[in-house]
Write an enzyme that holds these catalytic residues in place. Structure first.
Site, PDB file in Angstrom:
ATOM      1  N   GLU A   1      24.437  51.820  10.304  1.00  0.00           N
ATOM      2  CA  GLU A   1      24.136  50.766  11.281  1.00  0.00           C
ATOM      3  C   GLU A   1      25.301  50.710  12.267  1.00  0.00           C
ATOM      4  O   GLU A   1      26.202  51.535  12.257  1.00  0.00           O
ATOM      5  CB  GLU A   1      23.946  49.417  10.567  1.00  0.00           C
TER       6      GLU A   1
ATOM      7  N   GLY B   1      32.328  36.911   4.099  1.00  0.00           N
ATOM      8  CA  GLY B   1      31.998  37.503   5.378  1.00  0.00           C
ATOM      9  C   GLY B   1      32.820  36.943   6.522  1.00  0.00           C
ATOM     10  O   GLY B   1      33.599  36.003   6.370  1.00  0.00           O
TER      11      GLY B   1
ATOM     12  N   TYR C   1      31.574  33.079   7.286  1.00  0.00           N
ATOM     13  CA  TYR C   1      30.233  33.283   7.829  1.00  0.00           C
ATOM     14  C   TYR C   1      29.722  34.647   7.375  1.00  0.00           C
ATOM     15  O   TYR C   1      30.487  35.609   7.309  1.00  0.00           O
ATOM     16  CB  TYR C   1      30.237  33.243   9.365  1.00  0.00           C
TER      17      TYR C   1
ATOM     18  N   ASP D   1      26.116  39.627  10.618  1.00  0.00           N
ATOM     19  CA  ASP D   1      25.481  40.940  10.687  1.00  0.00           C
ATOM     20  C   ASP D   1      25.626  41.593  12.060  1.00  0.00           C
ATOM     21  O   ASP D   1      25.574  42.807  12.166  1.00  0.00           O
ATOM     22  CB  ASP D   1      23.994  40.818  10.334  1.00  0.00           C
TER      23      ASP D   1
ATOM     24  N   ASN E   1      19.229  38.561  12.666  1.00  0.00           N
ATOM     25  CA  ASN E   1      19.893  39.843  12.427  1.00  0.00           C
ATOM     26  C   ASN E   1      20.547  40.347  13.716  1.00  0.00           C
ATOM     27  O   ASN E   1      21.720  40.159  13.945  1.00  0.00           O
ATOM     28  CB  ASN E   1      18.889  40.841  11.852  1.00  0.00           C
TER      29      ASN E   1
ATOM     30  N   ASP F   1      15.454  44.457  12.918  1.00  0.00           N
ATOM     31  CA  ASP F   1      16.875  44.572  12.552  1.00  0.00           C
ATOM     32  C   ASP F   1      17.713  44.507  13.833  1.00  0.00           C
ATOM     33  O   ASP F   1      17.459  43.677  14.700  1.00  0.00           O
ATOM     34  CB  ASP F   1      17.090  45.872  11.777  1.00  0.00           C
ATOM     35  N   SER F   2      18.685  45.394  13.994  1.00  0.00           N
ATOM     36  CA  SER F   2      19.622  45.315  15.119  1.00  0.00           C
ATOM     37  C   SER F   2      18.934  45.610  16.449  1.00  0.00           C
ATOM     38  O   SER F   2      17.908  46.298  16.505  1.00  0.00           O
ATOM     39  CB  SER F   2      20.775  46.293  14.902  1.00  0.00           C
TER      40      SER F   2
END
Length: 321
Positions: free
Chosen positions: A44, A118, A137, A140, A187, A231-232
């Site tokens: 990713e 995170g 946090y 992502d 995301n 997703d991204s």
């Protein structure tokens, strides 16, 4: 036996069939660019630096990789201590050259469980001097704005319990302001070229959210289906939005108003391979889009693919601030 017509599976029906209303979109199949050796999971976080090198992450193993586009050499520049349980989800490059890294929890999938490990980590381009500037946090994705601050998505919350959100961090990296709350695992996040529109991919609902920052108004121009949601995301220089369709082996492209205009398929997706499609990034100065894929159903491994894009990569990118 009845003489009635019988239903029959098409090859992709057992894996990730393309919805009928998207079959007519302009469609291309990406080509393999480079296999990532020794990868044990999804890639990713694609991001180009000013020299044209491509960064990416191996999420679950906590690796940051640097790929020479010309030679296709893959180097590991940073690896998380496995005992710390860090998932490396995204990388963006500040105007001073440092890498800003989005860190998720390893203690369970981000959309299901919250853990305070995170945050945002900063490091030099060679991986040295890695340290947190934001903690607590489950992050992502992030994207820089024109002022040197940035937005990030906190990847928590479910359809039943939407407690995720998108936040803005000021240029001092001290003040964190909620922008969108009550989301179910936001995301991907990215900005339009003028910085006035914030795009968000809400994974647990399938929503593509278009948020007008100055008006404080949000819309859902598209609702994706199948798999586990979008997703991204990233944009090209014409403000087209590239959305990774997780566990579908494909990417949808939308124009700046949120209308679908094309899709890119990963090879062998119709027989269940390379379905972990997580991130697309257009190369600045070239009509090329690079895409991640991972074959959790077979033996094709983790790889980066390439296809022709509608436009070159965003010349501002807001990955540089």
């Amino acid at each position: 036996m009845t003489d009635a017509a019988k239903l029959a599976y098409r090859p992709e029906d057992r894996f990730a069939p393309i919805p009928p209303w998207e079959m007519g979109l302009q469609t291309v199949t990406a080509e393999l660019f480079v296999k990532v050796p020794d990868a044990k999971g999804s890639l990713e976080g694609l991001c180009f630096d000013r020299e044209g090198n491509l960064y990416c992450t191996e999420v679950n193993c906590g690796r940051i990789l640097k790929i020479n586009i010309e030679t296709k050499e893959v180097k590991t520049i940073w690896r998380a201590d496995p005992e710390r349980g860090l998932k490396i989800a995204a990388v963006k490059i500040h105007k001073d050259g440092r890498l800003f890294v989005a860190i998720c929890s390893q203690g369970g999938r981000g959309l299901m469980k919250f853990s305070n490990v995170g945050g945002i980590m900063v490091m030099n381009p060679d991986g040295t001097d890695a340290h947190f500037i934001i903690e607590g946090y489950n992050i992502d994705a992030l994207c820089f704005d024109k002022g040197g601050g940035f937005y990030f998505g906190e990847y928590i919350g479910t359809f039943q319990d939407p407690k995720g959100g998108v936040y803005h961090v000021d240029p001092t990296f001290k003040k964190i302001t909620p922008v969108l709350t009550g989301l179910a695992s936001p995301n991907g996040v990215c900005l339009s070229k003028d910085g006035k529109t914030l795009w968000v991919a809400e994974m647990a609902t399938g929503f593509i959210i278009r948020y007008l920052i100055e008006d404080e108004l949000g819309y859902v121009p598209y609702h994706t289906v199948g798999g586990q949601g979008p997703d991204s995301i990233s944009i090209d220089n014409d403000d087209n939005l590239y959305v990774a369709m997780y566990r579908q082996g494909r990417y949808l492209i939308f124009n700046k108003e949120g209308h679908p205009i094309g899709q890119i398929l990963l090879p062998n997706r119709e027989i269940g391979h390379n379905l972990n499609s997580t991130h697309a990034m257009c190369r600045p100065g070239a009509c090329e889009v690079y895409l991640t894929g991972y074959d959790y159903n077979g033996d094709e491994g983790a790889a980066i693919y390439v296809a022709g894009s509608f436009a070159p990569g965003n010349e501002n990118a807001y990955q540089f601030a």
